[in-house]
Design a protein around this motif. Structure first.
Motif, PDB file in Angstrom:
ATOM      1  N   TYR A 147       1.286  -0.983  -0.256  1.00 19.28           N
ATOM      2  CA  TYR A 147      -0.126   0.063   0.063  1.00 19.28           C
ATOM      3  C   TYR A 147       0.841   1.542  -0.075  1.00 19.28           C
ATOM      4  N   THR A 173       1.025   4.028  -3.048  1.00 22.96           N
ATOM      5  CA  THR A 173       1.052   5.653  -3.417  1.00 22.96           C
ATOM      6  C   THR A 173       1.514   6.193  -3.355  1.00 22.96           C
ATOM      7  N   GLY A 196      -9.863  -6.193   5.641  1.00 22.31           N
ATOM      8  CA  GLY A 196      -9.693  -4.532   4.407  1.00 22.31           C
ATOM      9  C   GLY A 196      -8.184  -5.567   3.357  1.00 22.31           C
ATOM     10  N   VAL A 242      -9.710  -2.241  -1.298  1.00 21.73           N
ATOM     11  CA  VAL A 242      -9.950  -1.716  -0.754  1.00 21.73           C
ATOM     12  C   VAL A 242      -9.291  -0.026   0.117  1.00 21.73           C
ATOM     13  N   ARG A 243      -8.182  -0.324   0.616  1.00 22.21           N
ATOM     14  CA  ARG A 243      -6.863   0.575   0.992  1.00 22.21           C
ATOM     15  C   ARG A 243      -7.566   1.730   0.284  1.00 22.21           C
ATOM     16  N   VAL A 246      -9.211   2.325  -2.916  1.00 23.75           N
ATOM     17  CA  VAL A 246     -10.122   3.019  -3.202  1.00 23.75           C
ATOM     18  C   VAL A 246     -10.030   3.583  -2.287  1.00 23.75           C
ATOM     19  N   ARG A 247     -10.558   3.122  -0.509  1.00 22.89           N
ATOM     20  CA  ARG A 247     -10.471   4.089   0.430  1.00 22.89           C
ATOM     21  C   ARG A 247      -9.500   5.211   0.211  1.00 22.89           C
ATOM     22  N   ALA A 248      -8.486   5.659  -0.301  1.00 21.75           N
ATOM     23  CA  ALA A 248      -7.416   6.709  -0.250  1.00 21.75           C
ATOM     24  C   ALA A 248      -7.773   7.932  -0.710  1.00 21.75           C
ATOM     25  N   GLY A 249      -9.044   7.160  -1.816  1.00 22.72           N
ATOM     26  CA  GLY A 249      -9.983   8.669  -2.435  1.00 22.72           C
ATOM     27  C   GLY A 249      -8.455   9.850  -3.080  1.00 22.72           C
ATOM     28  N   ARG A 250      -7.907   9.153  -3.876  1.00 23.39           N
ATOM     29  CA  ARG A 250      -6.795  10.320  -4.181  1.00 23.39           C
ATOM     30  C   ARG A 250      -6.731   9.477  -6.081  1.00 23.39           C
TER      31      ARG A 250
END
Length: 150
Positions: A103, A107, A132, A136-137, A139-143
């Motif tokens: 992750y 990123t 998780g 999913v991580r 997607v949740r970061a939303g960047r």
């Protein structure tokens, strides 16, 4: 021309830089193949990142280290076949290898290259479904828009 018509230029409304993350699993290799097709159709640049997750167990014993090395070598062979096929089909593709937490490394790399979209494979692990998954991580970061390939 209205502002809406002016918002996108022909041929530039999709991602220009796509990052596909692979770990050697069947779903991640399918994700890379999907990303290659998307890059070809969109005329995008494709960057593929392989993050070697050197776990605690791999370093705990000689057998674990050998298994981790063999797995990495098999993944490298699969990736090189995929790269050759993608390049034959006109996809501009670059492979980068990193070591560490997937992750974190994905990123960081996505930010470095200013990725417009990420493509990853779905996790088949039961533990990931409960705690998780990487997808999913991300997607949740939303960047970035994230496509998860089954």
């Amino acid at each position: 021309m209205s502002a809406t018509e002016n918002a996108f230029e022909l041929g530039t409304d999709g991602p220009t830089t796509i990052l596909a993350a692979v770990d050697g699993s069947r779903t991640s290799l399918r994700a890379a193949a999907y990303a290659a097709g998307l890059a070809r159709r969109q005329g995008s640049r494709l960057l593929v990142v392989y993050v070697a997750n050197v776990g605690v167990l791999a370093g705990a014993s000689a057998a674990g280290a050998v298994a981790a090395r063999e797995s990495a070598e098999a993944t490298a062979e699969d990736l090189h076949r995929m790269i050759d096929l993608a390049r034959q089909r006109g996809v501009e593709l670059t492979l980068t290898t990193r070591t560490g937490d997937p992750y974190t490394e994905i990123t960081k790399y996505a930010e470095e290259i200013r990725a417009d979209a990420l493509v990853v494979g779905a996790s088949g692990s039961l533990g990931h479904r409960l705690v998780g998954s990487l997808a999913v991580r991300l997607v949740r970061a939303g960047r970035w828009p994230v496509t998860v390939v089954p």
